[in-house]
Write a protein that holds these residues in place. Structure first.
Motif, PDB file in Angstrom:
ATOM      1  N   GLN A  49      30.808  59.597 -37.509  1.00 44.24           N
ATOM      2  CA  GLN A  49      29.793  59.299 -36.237  1.00 44.24           C
ATOM      3  C   GLN A  49      29.597  60.595 -35.406  1.00 44.24           C
ATOM      4  O   GLN A  49      30.234  60.938 -34.143  1.00 44.24           O
TER       5      GLN A  49
ATOM      6  N   TYR B 204      23.831  55.341 -32.551  1.00 44.92           N
ATOM      7  CA  TYR B 204      23.045  56.253 -32.043  1.00 44.92           C
ATOM      8  C   TYR B 204      21.541  55.268 -32.241  1.00 44.92           C
ATOM      9  O   TYR B 204      21.189  55.073 -33.364  1.00 44.92           O
TER      10      TYR B 204
ATOM     11  N   SER C 189      29.654  62.331 -42.433  1.00 47.86           N
ATOM     12  CA  SER C 189      28.643  62.318 -40.967  1.00 47.86           C
ATOM     13  C   SER C 189      27.154  62.613 -41.661  1.00 47.86           C
ATOM     14  O   SER C 189      26.243  62.481 -40.634  1.00 47.86           O
TER      15      SER C 189
ATOM     16  N   ASN D 175      25.382  59.510 -40.356  1.00 49.72           N
ATOM     17  CA  ASN D 175      25.942  59.162 -39.077  1.00 49.72           C
ATOM     18  C   ASN D 175      26.783  57.855 -39.181  1.00 49.72           C
ATOM     19  O   ASN D 175      26.697  57.004 -38.502  1.00 49.72           O
TER      20      ASN D 175
ATOM     21  N   THR E 181      19.308  61.334 -39.316  1.00 50.48           N
ATOM     22  CA  THR E 181      20.260  62.054 -38.687  1.00 50.48           C
ATOM     23  C   THR E 181      20.154  63.512 -38.742  1.00 50.48           C
ATOM     24  O   THR E 181      20.542  64.364 -37.878  1.00 50.48           O
TER      25      THR E 181
ATOM     26  N   SER F 156      31.736  64.595 -31.258  1.00 55.05           N
ATOM     27  CA  SER F 156      30.439  64.096 -31.377  1.00 55.05           C
ATOM     28  C   SER F 156      29.471  64.550 -30.443  1.00 55.05           C
ATOM     29  O   SER F 156      29.968  65.450 -29.268  1.00 55.05           O
TER      30      SER F 156
END
Lengths: 411, 411
Positions: free
Chosen positions: A69, A75, A262, A265, A304, A384
């Motif tokens: 994340q 998000y 990541s 995300n 992302t 993050s």
């Protein structure tokens, strides 16, 4: 004094789980990795840098879904696009145009990489990289750093049936020990397919180690002389050092890199990228999985990646990670502890002097977690984009209390 | 005459793709598996049993995302729950309560299975099953049917670096050939860890084959006498023969079973289940993957399993699959073709007599696909709950036209 959390629902769920799941919770999430009674086992919600467990306890979280994340939980811009993509039909009979777009975006963004193939697990991509290196070079042996984590496949995990030879061609050296590495290359000349390395060394249960001066230069020279490939496993560090790939941060030029965690995300996708001269080897592989061309993770990844650029992610992570690092260090010192925080600012890990079994670490982290700051005692932490100044301030306030409690407990 | 579809956008996207992805599209979805110019390569949308490609062409689809869409694309009840679960935070630091619920539901629903562990890919679970069998029995050799598909890992795929021994302990026999199977067990007595089988045999490029009378009884006796495990790879058939597991349909008792594809109507999750006596072996494994405890697929699976029961799925699949099977068979005969449809009603596959390279099949399937009925010439088809009577009627109407066109093309 902050009141301590209770974990009754987690304990109740775990009792049910052991009846129908071997060990109840398996892998790195197994309760055995944290102090029983001081940690939640089950979670219900995440938003930003906040996490809620099955008992409704709220945390400022520094594990970020084990790094995935990077913008924070839930998000909205990513989730809205993902939900819309899901309604259009997630898994169709073949790829969606977004797969092509993502490969185009990544080859532009990631330094020196000319192509991409996508999978689900990080392990899918590290295993593919190793197999491709073997096919490409016609050699067998793989070198890795002792204690490095490259996934849960037999060739790199602890699940090895000893007689099965899954690891007989995997050689290990102590990270940064160039003498040992050189002698491995010398001893196995003509047999080495690849070396696989994380951008820097983050073993479980120990401090993180940055590459020594000249380390990568030597690695590159050794692989070049041997005709071996250099695989950079960038799954854990992914986009927390540089948006052009962690190899770019260290100024090195791997032949293959793996990414995951990541990149979308938290949506399930991993990627293997490589240089042009390996494209035909990659094209000769039968690479497939039922869910590997699902559309949602591609859409989530494109957004992302765009947001990471727009918000100037690296600058934020470095600043916030730096605040945490300095704050924890001085809080530890104030309470009389000799502690260090190792690793990149966005991937910090705390260790105490004279704490070989990490007992002090366990006590400190559990005092934090019981008070709403989720820290792992054995695994590096993650920052993050959702971590803001006030979260760090709150964390440091709790840390000052937890260091005192830890000191008191240890007598 | 129905107008033929055009695939300009697919071709354009593919041209871009080959620049940045080895082969453009890889694995079983590679364009090389279908006739160039007669198939779309990229898709944009699915709903029910309908699929839309990158050129906006609409299809009645019989591939169902390679079997995964058992309720149909974009099934609202599943997608609504998945979207809500996503907003609560998909991938947290550990499991959500739904993981326990799903293991409880599956152990109740699936015949003879006492525990479950979850992963992402089908290959994750077949590989785990094979490793567990080796650890549990202390033996190395695995028996599989020649041409059976158990995933894309080196031990079972075509990506084998010949000298690497990935397959040296994997023995093969011709499906249903009990004599050959018995001699494998006799020749390797004391060395066999497991036999892995799909519920029935569905090789690519050939007719599907049901287990012969007495086949499973013999398999069970052979494994029992050897102290080997019987692994049922139920990933492809999953829930299209029986909601209690395909082994239940055939009345057999495997030690381990793998499931995936349709268990969450296309959400990425796979599962390995086993009997009680294997639970401690399973518990000794380090089983993990970054995305394996994400909450959305668990939620989607719980609802998919509930709906399958509520709508009496198997009855629907058998009736609709039967309609298709009989209709295609008689349309083929009317056009002068000797063709057969093999496999279960919900997993049919068409083959023509005297068609060793599947050329007739390719021509027929591409005439169908160009007219809005998506059929694969080399891979078995799938029926979903979304296929209704009128879809089959439309399909058969097009099939009558396509058989005539095929006959004309072949002269």
């Amino acid at each position: 004094m902050t009141e301590e959390y209770k974990f009754d629902n987690s304990v109740e769920l775990f009792k049910r789980a052991v009846e129908v799941i071997p060990g109840g919770i398996y892998g790195s999430k197994a309760p055995g990795f944290v102090i029983p009674g001081s940690y939640p086992y089950y979670f219900k919600k995440g938003k930003g840098c906040r996490l809620w467990d099955a008992d409704g306890n709220e945390y400022i979280d520094y594990l970020c879904g084990y790094g995935s994340q990077i913008l924070g939980y839930g998000y909205d811009e990513v989730d809205n696009a993902a939900a819309e993509a899901m309604r259009a039909g997630d898994l169709l009979n073949g790829p969606q145009p977004e797969m092509v777009e993502l490969a185009e975006t990544l080859t532009k963004q990631i330094d020196g990489m000319d192509w991409a193939v996508f999978a689900k697990n990080g392990t899918d991509t590290t295993s593919l990289a190793v197999s491709m290196a073997r096919v490409h070079t016609g050699k067998k042996k793989i070198i890795m750093a002792r204690g490095a984590y490259h996934g849960a496949a037999n060739w790199c995990s602890t699940n090895v049936f000893p007689e099965l030879d899954d690891r007989k061609d995997v050689l290990s050296f102590t990270y940064n020990n160039l003498e040992e590495l050189c002698s491995l290359f010398a001893k196995h000349r003509g047999e080495i397919a690849a070396i696989i390395l994380t951008p820097y060394h983050h073993p479980a249960f120990g401090p993180q180690i940055m590459p020594a001066e000249g380390f990568y230069e030597r690695v590159k020279n050794l692989t070049k002389a041997e005709g071996a490939l250099f695989i950079m496993d960038d799954i854990r560090c992914n986009f927390r050092l540089s948006l052009a790939g962690s190899h770019s941060y260290f100024g090195v030029e791997p032949d293959l890199i793996t990414m995951g965690k990541s990149i979308a995300n938290g949506q399930p996708i991993s990627v293997l990228m490589g240089t042009d001269n390996l494209k035909s080897t990659a094209g000769s592989f039968f690479i497939t999985g039922t869910f590997w061309m699902s559309g949602v993770p591609f859409t989530a990844s494109l957004i992302t990646l765009k947001i990471m650029q727009e918000v100037n992610l690296i600058e934020h992570l470095n600043r916030i990670g730096g605040m945490l690092k300095n704050g924890i260090r001085s809080a530890a010192a104030d309470a009389g502890f000799k502690a260090e925080i190792t690793g990149a600012a966005a991937i910090p890990f705390l260790t105490f002097e004279n704490d070989p079994d990490l007992y002090i670490n366990q006590v400190f982290c559990s005092e934090m977690t019981k008070r709403g700051i989720y820290l792992h005692p054995h695994h590096n932490w993650f920052i993050s984009y959702a971590h803001k100044d006030e979260d760090i301030e709150k964390t440091l306030e709790t840390a000052r209390e937890a260091f005192k409690l830890t000191a008191a407990k240890l007598g």
